[in-house]
Structure formats: structure tokens, C-alpha cells
Design a protein around this motif. Structure first.
Motif, PDB file in Angstrom:
ATOM      1  N   ARG A 106       0.818  -1.223   0.000  1.00 31.93           N
ATOM      2  CA  ARG A 106       0.000   0.000   0.000  1.00 31.93           C
ATOM      3  C   ARG A 106       0.845   1.264   0.000  1.00 31.93           C
ATOM      4  NH1 ARG A 106      -5.257  -1.486   1.650  1.00 31.93           N
ATOM      5  NH2 ARG A 106      -5.711   0.262   2.984  1.00 31.93           N
TER       6      ARG A 106
ATOM      7  N   ALA B  64       0.492   4.304  -2.643  1.00 31.34           N
ATOM      8  CA  ALA B  64       0.358   5.713  -2.246  1.00 31.34           C
ATOM      9  C   ALA B  64       1.433   6.566  -2.910  1.00 31.34           C
ATOM     10  CB  ALA B  64       0.436   5.836  -0.732  1.00 31.34           C
TER      11      ALA B  64
ATOM     12  N   LEU C  50      -8.960  18.878   2.352  1.00 32.19           N
ATOM     13  CA  LEU C  50      -9.589  17.652   1.888  1.00 32.19           C
ATOM     14  C   LEU C  50     -10.206  16.947   3.089  1.00 32.19           C
ATOM     15  CD1 LEU C  50      -6.477  16.678  -0.253  1.00 32.19           C
ATOM     16  CD2 LEU C  50      -8.506  17.860  -1.066  1.00 32.19           C
TER      17      LEU C  50
ATOM     18  N   ARG D  67     -12.504  12.235   4.318  1.00 29.44           N
ATOM     19  CA  ARG D  67     -12.197  11.083   5.189  1.00 29.44           C
ATOM     20  C   ARG D  67     -13.002  11.115   6.474  1.00 29.44           C
ATOM     21  NH1 ARG D  67      -7.185   8.530   3.328  1.00 29.44           N
ATOM     22  NH2 ARG D  67      -7.436   6.983   4.935  1.00 29.44           N
ATOM     23  N   VAL D  68     -13.407  12.342   6.879  1.00 34.44           N
ATOM     24  CA  VAL D  68     -14.175  12.482   8.118  1.00 34.44           C
ATOM     25  C   VAL D  68     -15.407  11.574   8.078  1.00 34.44           C
ATOM     26  CG1 VAL D  68     -15.496  14.097   9.538  1.00 34.44           C
ATOM     27  CG2 VAL D  68     -13.360  14.843   8.475  1.00 34.44           C
TER      28      VAL D  68
ATOM     29  N   ARG E 112     -14.882   7.076   8.225  1.00 34.86           N
ATOM     30  CA  ARG E 112     -14.106   6.455   9.293  1.00 34.86           C
ATOM     31  C   ARG E 112     -14.451   4.987   9.499  1.00 34.86           C
ATOM     32  NH1 ARG E 112     -13.838   9.461  14.106  1.00 34.86           N
ATOM     33  NH2 ARG E 112     -13.549   7.506  15.195  1.00 34.86           N
TER      34      ARG E 112
ATOM     35  N   LEU F  60     -14.408   2.817   7.432  1.00 36.28           N
ATOM     36  CA  LEU F  60     -13.614   1.993   6.527  1.00 36.28           C
ATOM     37  C   LEU F  60     -12.186   1.823   7.016  1.00 36.28           C
ATOM     38  CD1 LEU F  60     -14.893   3.697   3.259  1.00 36.28           C
ATOM     39  CD2 LEU F  60     -15.760   1.612   4.296  1.00 36.28           C
ATOM     40  N   ALA F  61     -11.855   2.483   8.134  1.00 36.85           N
ATOM     41  CA  ALA F  61     -10.484   2.430   8.641  1.00 36.85           C
ATOM     42  C   ALA F  61     -10.130   1.001   9.045  1.00 36.85           C
ATOM     43  CB  ALA F  61     -10.329   3.364   9.831  1.00 36.85           C
ATOM     44  N   GLY F  62      -8.896   0.647   8.793  1.00 40.28           N
ATOM     45  CA  GLY F  62      -8.401  -0.646   9.243  1.00 40.28           C
ATOM     46  C   GLY F  62      -8.754  -1.802   8.330  1.00 40.28           C
ATOM     47  N   ASP F  63      -9.451  -1.517   7.248  1.00 38.04           N
ATOM     48  CA  ASP F  63      -9.824  -2.584   6.315  1.00 38.04           C
ATOM     49  C   ASP F  63      -8.827  -2.627   5.164  1.00 38.04           C
ATOM     50  OD1 ASP F  63     -10.884  -4.241   4.410  1.00 38.04           O
ATOM     51  OD2 ASP F  63     -12.936  -3.507   4.634  1.00 38.04           O
TER      52      ASP F  63
ATOM     53  N   VAL G 222      -9.807  -1.786   1.481  1.00 33.59           N
ATOM     54  CA  VAL G 222     -10.235  -0.437   1.095  1.00 33.59           C
ATOM     55  C   VAL G 222      -9.016   0.467   1.062  1.00 33.59           C
ATOM     56  CG1 VAL G 222     -11.631   1.572   1.756  1.00 33.59           C
ATOM     57  CG2 VAL G 222     -12.516  -0.734   2.147  1.00 33.59           C
ATOM     58  N   PHE G 223      -8.949   1.314   0.055  1.00 35.23           N
ATOM     59  CA  PHE G 223      -7.874   2.316  -0.019  1.00 35.23           C
ATOM     60  C   PHE G 223      -8.511   3.654  -0.378  1.00 35.23           C
ATOM     61  CE2 PHE G 223      -4.371   4.740  -1.655  1.00 35.23           C
ATOM     62  CZ  PHE G 223      -3.243   4.268  -0.998  1.00 35.23           C
ATOM     63  N   ILE G 224      -8.302   4.644   0.488  1.00 33.21           N
ATOM     64  CA  ILE G 224      -8.915   5.959   0.253  1.00 33.21           C
ATOM     65  C   ILE G 224      -7.823   6.970  -0.057  1.00 33.21           C
ATOM     66  CG2 ILE G 224     -10.382   7.784   1.202  1.00 33.21           C
ATOM     67  CD1 ILE G 224     -11.256   5.697   3.351  1.00 33.21           C
ATOM     68  N   ARG G 225      -7.995   7.721  -1.110  1.00 32.80           N
ATOM     69  CA  ARG G 225      -7.043   8.771  -1.432  1.00 32.80           C
ATOM     70  C   ARG G 225      -7.802  10.061  -1.688  1.00 32.80           C
ATOM     71  NH1 ARG G 225      -1.318   8.992  -2.086  1.00 32.80           N
ATOM     72  NH2 ARG G 225      -0.900  10.955  -3.116  1.00 32.80           N
ATOM     73  N   SER G 226      -7.403  11.125  -0.991  1.00 32.14           N
ATOM     74  CA  SER G 226      -7.992  12.437  -1.220  1.00 32.14           C
ATOM     75  C   SER G 226      -7.173  13.143  -2.282  1.00 32.14           C
ATOM     76  CB  SER G 226      -7.962  13.271   0.059  1.00 32.14           C
ATOM     77  OG  SER G 226      -8.448  12.529   1.150  1.00 32.14           O
TER      78      SER G 226
END
Lengths: 131, 342
Positions: free
Chosen positions: B21, B25, B100, B103-104, B107, B109-112, B115-119
Motif C-alpha cells: 500500500r 500511495a 480535503l 475522510r471524516v 471512518r 472503513l479504517a483498518g480494512d 479499502v484504499f482511500i485517497r484524497s
């Protein structure tokens, strides 16, 4: 043309919900031309490290007003290390007693900014660290 | 893990394909920054992409897009599919910075690891924004995510363009944001494959649904209205030439904060995915995407080459001629092109 931007994660670890300061700093950093990723309140150390990794940030700014900084900061630093993000610049804001500052610096916190800090001072600090 | 491995194109590519990951990134940053690594990375990853289904989620600020994306991603995870999320927010035109904050609302989805979140900030790139987003989408695709969700603020042409590079575009509406004319003005009706009316527990939700239905001529599904001599005439829908019927954008009511309607929305997305595959529309969209992509890249590259070829001295002279009205801009441009091509 390369277009490099400084990316900063602003996060509030722990359980206090006082996010005014974090928001003011986030706004000021945006106005300084940075890309600021704001995560909101009640973040666990692992959540912060994960967000820092996914967003590939240069700086992580923590805001703690609960007094739990001596417990939370080492955990955040550990999580960052575990994520391979040991190079990231960690800054801390909030209510931090003077006697804790040296210890936190030793742990690896680069800059600590208490109440009344001019936002320009934080920007100047980041510029110097990134140079 | 040694991070020195991530300091080369080959190292980044192999780590990314192996599911690292940090490498993903970093690669996205190279592409966003248009660094020296960007083109070689894109070239190496492009053949690996192409299997993800891409969703665009757009709508006015405050309609609940981020919360919906959070819900959709959770629902996909329950079905065992991995999700990459790109949350686009505007860059301030004054400072060049961006706040950005998507992400607020994500939350959960954290720790999974699925899942990959990019702002992503829109930055300043002229017309290149849609392309930059498409490149980041492609990177997540190559990294193996099953579904990729692009969330954009649906104001302004470029944001609409980003969303429309998706396979399935969901337009999010909420009650109380103005009448149906606002929806027409925004120009987002045309790009919607699915409508989500979020905050459906609020007053006016049914009116919003009704207004959308009217806009879509869904009032009488068996009748199709055509414009004839300036008048709307209802006609029977002709039997479609092929064995599939044209896609009618469904309207799904959701309350994202309570996870209501999320499964229905996801089912609609998956139905559209199937429709695209079966009707051949997916291929058509891919072709359109390739054309758009090539055009943007060619335009930028040719312009850069031409300006370089002409040299700043000549360009300044031409600009001066246009300013003093000795030449019109069309003739001036034509002359520059002729000189470049000769």
C-alpha cells in the motif's frame, strides 16, 4: 511540468472533541498552499498511521487537548513506524505542559505548538523542515 | 520493509502489484505531481488495468456524497469485493492549497485492507484534471481493486467531466436544494446513470423524486415523448433493434447516515454494470474514454512542442502583433501552426 505540493494530515487522536484548534490550523495550512487532509476527531493511532500512508503525506499534525498526550503520542509514533512512515514530520498542538516538551521531542515529535501560536509560525516551521 | 525499494520505477511497480500500500500511495503521488517517474509508472501499469468497475459519484455540496460512498464501500466489502476510493475536493484558486475533508465521513472503513482511500485536490492543471484523475483510477485498477469510486463536487464542468469518465455515474440529490430547474442548470441530468435521492427522511424527498422522474420522462415509462414541431408528442417506444432495452436511470431513495437504501443503490450500480457488459455499451464507453484521453494528451503535448519550437521570442512577437491588431489571433495561430508543420 512537475507540480509538487506539501501534503499534511491533521488529526485528533483520543477522545476529546475540541477540534477548533485543529480546524484553524488546517485552514491556515491550506491558505499557505498546502494540501491538508483533515480526518476529524476520535482517531485511533492506527487510523492516523493508515491515513498518513494512503495519503502519502509529508507532515502529520496532531491536536490533543485532553492531557493524554504522553500516552497517545508514543502510540501514534509506533503506528507510523509500523506503517513504514518513520520519515514523516510529526507536529503536535494543544495543551502541552512545558515539562513534557523535551520528552516528546526525544520521542520524535519535531515541533510542538501551544495555545497562542501564530499560524504563520507553524507554516514557517514546516517550510524550514521541508527545505 | 526497506523503503529504498520504493525509490525506483521498477521497485514501485513490483511492490504495488504485490499489494504494497505504501508503493500504491507513492505511485499516486508521482502521478499527481507529474514527477519524472509518472510516465514510466503509467506505462508499466496500464497493461495491468482494465478489470475494475468504475463508479462516479457527483452532486452538489452537502448532499451526502461522502457518507454514501462510505456506505457503498461497506456494502461492497460485505460482498467480498475490494474498493478503491478517490475523493476529489477543489484546490483554492487563491492559495493553491486545499482542505480535503472527505475522510471524516469514511471512518467506518479504517483498518480494512480491502479499502484504499485517497484524497485528491483539483490543483490547477488546465483541462488535465480529468486526465490526472483517470490516471489515478488506472493505478488503483492495476493494484487490483474490484470497484473504484470517484467522488467529486458536482459543480463546474471539470468535476462533471471527471465523474463522467466512470462506467457508472451516480448523481446524488437531496431535498430542499432548490427546484428542478437547478438540476437542469447544473447539467448533471444528462450524465446520470443512476440517481440517489439522499436524506430521504427529510421533507420534500418525494417532491425531489417526482421532479427527477418528470425530468427523465419516467412519468409514463411505456410512452416516450418526442419533440415535434415544437410540441411534445407521446409515442409508443419502438421495439429496440437489438434484444436489449435502453437503460433508464433508476431513482433510489437513500438515508446514508442510517445505511438505508444503500443495498438498493449498490444493486442498481451492479445492474448497470451488467447492462453495460450485455449491451456492448461498456466497450463503447471504453472507446470514448480512449479517444478523450488521447485527445487531451495530444493537445497538451503538441501545444508544448509547438511553443518550444516557436521559441518565446517569436511567441512574444506574435502576441504583440495581436495586441496591436496587426494580426488577428486566428491568423496568428494558423501561421504558427504552418511554421511548426513545415
Amino acid at each position: 511540468m512537475p507540480d509538487r505540493k506539501i501534503r499534511v494530515l491533521v488529526a485528533k487522536p483520543g477522545l476529546d472533541g475540541h477540534d477548533r484548534g485543529a480546524k484553524v490550523v488546517a485552514r491556515a495550512l491550506r491558505d499557505a498552499g498546502y494540501e491538508v487532509i483533515y480526518t476529524g476527531i476520535r482517531q485511533t493511532p492506527d487510523m492516523i498511521a493508515e491515513a498518513a500512508l494512503q495519503e502519502d503525506v509529508d507532515v502529520v499534525g496532531l491536536s490533543i487537548l485532553s492531557g493524554a498526550h504522553m500516552a497517545l503520542v508514543p502510540k501514534v509514533l509506533e503506528s507510523l513506524q509500523a506503517a513504514g512512515m518513520e520519515d514523516v514530520i510529526v507536529l503536535l498542538g494543544g495543551i502541552i505542559p512545558d515539562e513534557d516538551i523535551a520528552k516528546l521531542n526525544e520521542m520524535g515529535v519535531k515541533g510542538i505548538f501551544g495555545p497562542g501560536t501564530a499560524t504563520q509560525e507553524i507554516v514557517g516551521f514546516i517550510e524550514a523542515e521541508m527545505a | 520493509m526497506s523503503s529504498s525499494r520504493l525509490n525506483s520505477v521498477d521497485g514501485l511497480v513490483s511492490a504495488l502489484l504485490a499489494g504494497n500500500r505504501r508503493a500504491l500511495a507513492r505511485t499516486i503521488s508521482h502521478i499527481e505531481n507529474n514527477s519524472d517517474f509518472a510516465r514510466p509508472l503509467l506505462a508499466a501499469l496500464y497493461p495491468r488495468a482494465g478489470s475494475a468497475h468504475i463508479l462516479g459519484i457527483t452532486g452538489a455540496p452537502g448532499t451526502g456524497k461522502s457518507t454514501l460512498v462510505n456506505g457503498l464501500a461497506r456494502a461492497y466489502r460485505q460482498r467480498g469485493l475490494t474498493v478503491g476510493i478517490i475523493a476529489v475536493d477543489p484546490t483554492s484558486p487563491f492559495s493553491g492549497g486545499a482542505l480535503l475533508g472527505d475522510r471524516v465521513r469514511m471512518r467506518d472503513l479504517a483498518g480494512d485492507p480491502g479499502v484504499f482511500i485517497r484524497s485528491m485536490a483539483t490543483r490547477g492543471s488546465l483541462g488535465g484534471l480529468a486526465q490526472a484523475t483517470a490516471d489515478v483510477v488506472m493505478t488503483l485498477d492495476a493494484a487490483g481493486f474490484d470497484r473504484i469510486v470517484i467522488e467529486t463536487v458536482g459543480v463546474g464542468q471539470s468535476e462533471v467531466e471527471i465523474a463522467s469518465t466512470a462506467h457508472t455515474t451516480v448523481v446524488v440529490e437531496a431535498p430542499g436544494l432548490g427546484d428542478e430547474v437547478q438540476a437542469i442548470k447544473a447539467g448533471i441530468l444528462e450524465i446520470a446513470d443512476i440517481f440517489a435521492v439522499n436524506k430521504a427522511d427529510r421533507d420534500g424527498a418525494d417532491r425531489t423524486v417526482m421532479a427527477l422522474k418528470m425530468m427523465l420522462n419516467l412519468g409514463a415509462p411505456e410512452k416516450h415523448h418526442v419533440m415535434h414541431h415544437g410540441r411534445l408528442l407521446p409515442v409508443e417506444m419502438p421495439e429496440h433493434a437489438s434484444d436489449h432495452v435502453a437503460w433508464m436511470p433508476p431513482i433510489v431513495k437513500t438515508i446514508a447516515t442510517q445505511q438505508q437504501g444503500i443495498v438498493e443503490l449498490l444493486d442498481a450500480v451492479e445492474a448497470h454494470r451488467l447492462y453495460l457488459a450485455q449491451s456492448g455499451d461498456r466497450q463503447l464507453r471504453e472507446q470514448l474514454r480512449a479517444i478523450t484521453s488521447l485527445r487531451i494528451i495530444l493537445r497538451d503535448a503538441l501545444l508544448e512542442q509547438l511553443l518550444e519550437d516557436a521559441g518565446s521570442k517569436r511567441i512574444n512577437q506574435v502576441v504583440q502583433d495581436v495586441v496591436t491588431r496587426q494580426r488577428d489571433p486566428y491568423t496568428a495561430a494558423r501561421q504558427l501552426i504552418d511554421h511548426f508543420c513545415s
